[in-house]
Design a protein around this motif. Structure first.
Motif, PDB file in Angstrom:
ATOM      1  N   GLY A 139       0.776  -1.309  -0.022  1.00 50.16           N
ATOM      2  CA  GLY A 139      -0.104   0.160   0.484  1.00 50.16           C
ATOM      3  C   GLY A 139       0.705   1.543  -0.287  1.00 50.16           C
ATOM      4  N   LEU A 140       1.827   0.726   0.003  1.00 52.30           N
ATOM      5  CA  LEU A 140       3.525   2.492  -0.583  1.00 52.30           C
ATOM      6  C   LEU A 140       2.914   2.821  -1.471  1.00 52.30           C
ATOM      7  CD1 LEU A 140       4.829   3.859   1.365  1.00 52.30           C
ATOM      8  CD2 LEU A 140       6.838   2.763   0.164  1.00 52.30           C
ATOM      9  N   ALA A 141       2.768   2.135  -2.500  1.00 51.30           N
ATOM     10  CA  ALA A 141       2.506   2.696  -4.024  1.00 51.30           C
ATOM     11  C   ALA A 141       1.207   1.971  -4.534  1.00 51.30           C
ATOM     12  CB  ALA A 141       3.754   1.982  -4.537  1.00 51.30           C
ATOM     13  N   GLY A 142       0.856   2.200  -5.422  1.00 52.61           N
ATOM     14  CA  GLY A 142      -0.951   1.903  -6.430  1.00 52.61           C
ATOM     15  C   GLY A 142      -0.744   1.326  -7.679  1.00 52.61           C
ATOM     16  N   VAL A 143      -1.344   1.717  -8.197  1.00 49.24           N
ATOM     17  CA  VAL A 143      -0.860   0.481  -9.635  1.00 49.24           C
ATOM     18  C   VAL A 143      -0.352   1.276 -10.349  1.00 49.24           C
ATOM     19  CG1 VAL A 143      -2.320  -0.417 -11.712  1.00 49.24           C
ATOM     20  CG2 VAL A 143      -3.624  -0.410  -9.524  1.00 49.24           C
ATOM     21  N   VAL A 144       0.191   2.478 -10.436  1.00 49.17           N
ATOM     22  CA  VAL A 144       1.033   3.000 -12.036  1.00 49.17           C
ATOM     23  C   VAL A 144       2.688   2.260 -11.516  1.00 49.17           C
ATOM     24  CG1 VAL A 144       1.251   5.376 -12.081  1.00 49.17           C
ATOM     25  CG2 VAL A 144      -0.472   5.066 -11.872  1.00 49.17           C
ATOM     26  N   TYR A 145       3.118   2.622  -9.666  1.00 56.41           N
ATOM     27  CA  TYR A 145       4.205   2.054  -9.788  1.00 56.41           C
ATOM     28  C   TYR A 145       4.227   0.646  -9.587  1.00 56.41           C
ATOM     29  CZ  TYR A 145       7.857   0.616  -6.853  1.00 56.41           C
ATOM     30  OH  TYR A 145       9.241   0.420  -6.308  1.00 56.41           O
ATOM     31  N   PHE A 146       3.405  -0.658 -10.078  1.00 58.92           N
ATOM     32  CA  PHE A 146       3.410  -1.678  -9.730  1.00 58.92           C
ATOM     33  C   PHE A 146       3.901  -1.514 -10.839  1.00 58.92           C
ATOM     34  CE2 PHE A 146       2.232  -5.494 -10.975  1.00 58.92           C
ATOM     35  CZ  PHE A 146       1.961  -6.530  -9.428  1.00 58.92           C
ATOM     36  N   PHE A 147       2.809  -1.424 -11.978  1.00 59.46           N
ATOM     37  CA  PHE A 147       3.348  -1.827 -14.038  1.00 59.46           C
ATOM     38  C   PHE A 147       4.364  -0.886 -14.095  1.00 59.46           C
ATOM     39  CE2 PHE A 147      -0.889  -3.031 -13.603  1.00 59.46           C
ATOM     40  CZ  PHE A 147      -0.972  -4.692 -13.730  1.00 59.46           C
ATOM     41  N   GLY A 148       4.479   0.603 -13.743  1.00 51.80           N
ATOM     42  CA  GLY A 148       5.431   1.013 -14.059  1.00 51.80           C
ATOM     43  C   GLY A 148       7.184   0.333 -13.163  1.00 51.80           C
ATOM     44  N   ALA A 149       6.844  -0.463 -12.274  1.00 52.09           N
ATOM     45  CA  ALA A 149       8.396  -1.320 -11.606  1.00 52.09           C
ATOM     46  C   ALA A 149       8.915  -2.166 -11.933  1.00 52.09           C
ATOM     47  CB  ALA A 149       8.199  -0.717 -10.191  1.00 52.09           C
ATOM     48  N   LEU A 150       7.596  -2.885 -12.505  1.00 48.43           N
ATOM     49  CA  LEU A 150       7.745  -4.338 -13.252  1.00 48.43           C
ATOM     50  C   LEU A 150       8.137  -3.966 -14.741  1.00 48.43           C
ATOM     51  CD1 LEU A 150       7.152  -7.273 -13.560  1.00 48.43           C
ATOM     52  CD2 LEU A 150       4.579  -6.306 -14.602  1.00 48.43           C
ATOM     53  N   LEU A 195      20.732   4.875 -14.625  1.00 52.10           N
ATOM     54  CA  LEU A 195      19.667   5.433 -14.395  1.00 52.10           C
ATOM     55  C   LEU A 195      17.767   4.843 -14.038  1.00 52.10           C
ATOM     56  CD1 LEU A 195      17.547   7.427 -16.817  1.00 52.10           C
ATOM     57  CD2 LEU A 195      17.503   4.889 -18.397  1.00 52.10           C
ATOM     58  N   HIS A 196      17.783   3.694 -13.596  1.00 56.08           N
ATOM     59  CA  HIS A 196      16.971   2.423 -12.846  1.00 56.08           C
ATOM     60  C   HIS A 196      16.431   3.798 -11.301  1.00 56.08           C
ATOM     61  CE1 HIS A 196      15.457  -0.954 -10.159  1.00 56.08           C
ATOM     62  NE2 HIS A 196      15.066  -1.673 -11.532  1.00 56.08           N
ATOM     63  N   ILE A 197      17.246   3.904 -11.069  1.00 61.02           N
ATOM     64  CA  ILE A 197      16.953   4.606  -9.430  1.00 61.02           C
ATOM     65  C   ILE A 197      16.515   5.408  -9.639  1.00 61.02           C
ATOM     66  CG2 ILE A 197      17.955   5.627  -6.465  1.00 61.02           C
ATOM     67  CD1 ILE A 197      17.520   2.266  -7.167  1.00 61.02           C
ATOM     68  N   PRO A 198      16.830   6.242 -10.061  1.00 57.90           N
ATOM     69  CA  PRO A 198      15.500   7.919 -10.645  1.00 57.90           C
ATOM     70  C   PRO A 198      14.575   7.407 -11.274  1.00 57.90           C
ATOM     71  CG  PRO A 198      17.878   8.445 -10.772  1.00 57.90           C
ATOM     72  CD  PRO A 198      17.657   6.504 -10.627  1.00 57.90           C
ATOM     73  N   LEU A 199      14.334   6.571 -12.176  1.00 61.91           N
ATOM     74  CA  LEU A 199      13.392   6.483 -12.346  1.00 61.91           C
ATOM     75  C   LEU A 199      12.056   5.357 -11.510  1.00 61.91           C
ATOM     76  CD1 LEU A 199      13.987   5.237 -16.890  1.00 61.91           C
ATOM     77  CD2 LEU A 199      12.783   6.531 -15.659  1.00 61.91           C
ATOM     78  N   LEU A 200      12.504   4.737 -10.867  1.00 59.70           N
ATOM     79  CA  LEU A 200      11.607   3.758 -10.082  1.00 59.70           C
ATOM     80  C   LEU A 200      11.449   4.554  -9.061  1.00 59.70           C
ATOM     81  CD1 LEU A 200      11.074   0.925  -9.758  1.00 59.70           C
ATOM     82  CD2 LEU A 200      12.919   0.548  -7.905  1.00 59.70           C
ATOM     83  N   VAL A 254      10.290  -1.267 -15.421  1.00 60.71           N
ATOM     84  CA  VAL A 254      11.516  -1.025 -15.286  1.00 60.71           C
ATOM     85  C   VAL A 254      12.697  -1.770 -15.168  1.00 60.71           C
ATOM     86  CG1 VAL A 254      13.211   0.561 -13.664  1.00 60.71           C
ATOM     87  CG2 VAL A 254      10.791   1.947 -14.799  1.00 60.71           C
ATOM     88  N   CYS A 255      12.402  -2.943 -13.843  1.00 61.14           N
ATOM     89  CA  CYS A 255      13.030  -3.141 -13.406  1.00 61.14           C
ATOM     90  C   CYS A 255      13.438  -4.712 -14.327  1.00 61.14           C
ATOM     91  CB  CYS A 255      12.790  -4.347 -11.959  1.00 61.14           C
ATOM     92  SG  CYS A 255      12.402  -2.829 -10.680  1.00 61.14           S
ATOM     93  N   THR A 256      12.238  -5.003 -14.650  1.00 56.94           N
ATOM     94  CA  THR A 256      12.095  -6.087 -15.804  1.00 56.94           C
ATOM     95  C   THR A 256      13.694  -5.322 -16.723  1.00 56.94           C
ATOM     96  OG1 THR A 256      10.188  -7.402 -14.961  1.00 56.94           O
ATOM     97  CG2 THR A 256      11.708  -7.782 -18.087  1.00 56.94           C
ATOM     98  N   GLY A 257      13.635  -4.589 -17.579  1.00 55.01           N
ATOM     99  CA  GLY A 257      14.236  -3.692 -17.871  1.00 55.01           C
ATOM    100  C   GLY A 257      15.836  -3.843 -18.165  1.00 55.01           C
ATOM    101  N   LEU A 258      16.302  -3.609 -16.434  1.00 53.60           N
ATOM    102  CA  LEU A 258      17.335  -3.673 -16.136  1.00 53.60           C
ATOM    103  C   LEU A 258      18.226  -5.023 -16.331  1.00 53.60           C
ATOM    104  CD1 LEU A 258      19.863  -2.308 -14.868  1.00 53.60           C
ATOM    105  CD2 LEU A 258      18.804  -3.044 -12.844  1.00 53.60           C
ATOM    106  N   VAL A 259      16.717  -6.431 -15.974  1.00 56.63           N
ATOM    107  CA  VAL A 259      17.233  -7.890 -16.160  1.00 56.63           C
ATOM    108  C   VAL A 259      17.842  -7.818 -17.174  1.00 56.63           C
ATOM    109  CG1 VAL A 259      16.819 -10.093 -16.114  1.00 56.63           C
ATOM    110  CG2 VAL A 259      16.117  -8.648 -13.996  1.00 56.63           C
TER     111      VAL A 259
END
Length: 286
Positions: A228-239, A270-275, A241-246
């Motif tokens: 509950g710290l973040a919402g749907v926008v963050y969830f899919f954005g993080a997915l 680039l990853h951390i500021p985006l996340l 961004v992080c998958t891209g890093l992998v």
């Protein structure tokens, strides 16, 4: 008259050397992560002046810690091409000057944080400074503390959401620093610093570690949305961004050149500021 430009140049070079001791690139990352931790931890309106005060105190500690790190590593820095031009190996500053400067900044930052945010935030800052000089794995701890300082300053305590921010920064550092140490493994070898890429000449273990930590980062980075710290926008954005890093990690591992390691290093930067930007955006009132 001919001595004036020379004196001016000397003063300018010494001033630049003191700035270099604070590692401005690292301090900028500290600024971003401390600010993100504060913003995510605050309840109600953001006290921007208080937030700026907390960031300033944290930056003082970060700059002082960096200067002390220059002092501790001054001998090994002489043998590494990328560090030989630093203020101490190059002789622009003397070790005692760096030591005094680092201690002054770190103490001032700890006092400033105590006055601005209390004992918890200040204590975290001091702990960051003291633990920074340890080995790489333990050294990932201080790099992940700045968002905790920001959170503690805003909320007065730390909860599981704060520790999730810590976990994200902790895991992120391994792909970042292993990429850098792979690029400069010959430098580390000359200095006698037995980083993993120095003893792992083929790079199999190094890049295995990079991929494993990047994969773990995907899961941990999604947890803020789960709690509950973040919402749907963050969830899919993080997915994304992080998958891209992998994917970049896998690409670098497929051909372990310095050029690909450099691209990976840039990807992590680039990853951390985006996340964190996605996390902050998701909390903005709309």
């Amino acid at each position: 008259m001919s001595t004036v430009p020379s004196v001016g140049l000397t003063l300018a070079s010494r001033a630049n050397a003191y700035v270099a001791l604070t590692k401005p690139d690292v301090s900028f990352l500290v600024l971003i992560t401390t600010a993100a931790g504060y913003y995510m931890g605050v309840r109600g309106p953001v006290g921007w002046l208080h937030m700026s005060h907390v960031i300033f105190g944290t930056l003082l500690i970060a700059g002082g810690t960096a200067a002390l790190n220059h002092y501790v590593e001054r001998e090994s820095d002489r043998y590494m091409r990328r560090t030989a031009s630093r203020p101490l190996p190059s002789g622009v500053l003397q070790p005692g000057q760096a030591l005094a400067f680092g201690m002054a900044l770190a103490i001032a930052g700890a006092v400033d944080l105590y006055l601005a945010a209390g004992i918890l935030a200040s204590g975290l800052g001091v702990l960051t400074c003291l633990s920074y000089l340890l080995a790489t794995f333990v050294g990932a701890f201080p790099g992940a503390v700045p968002p905790l300082i920001g959170w503690a300053a805003a909320a007065g305590s730390l909860d599981r959401a704060a520790w999730l921010l810590f976990g994200i920064l902790f895991l992120w550092q391994f792909p970042h620093f292993y990429a850098i140490s792979w690029m400069y493994r010959e430098d580390y070898a000359r200095a006698g610093i037995l980083m993993l890429p120095v003893v792992d000449r083929e790079g199999k273990r190094t890049f295995r570690q990079i991929i494993l930590y990047a994969a773990a980062l995907v899961g941990v980075s999604l947890l803020p949305a789960v709690v509950g710290l973040a919402g749907v926008v963050y969830f899919f954005g993080a997915l994304v961004v992080c998958t891209g890093l992998v994917q970049v990690c896998l690409w670098a591992a497929s051909n372990k050149t310095n050029a690909r390691a450099k691209w990976l290093m840039h990807a992590t930067v680039l990853h951390i500021p985006l996340l964190l930007g996605l996390m902050v955006y998701d909390k903005l009132p709309r």
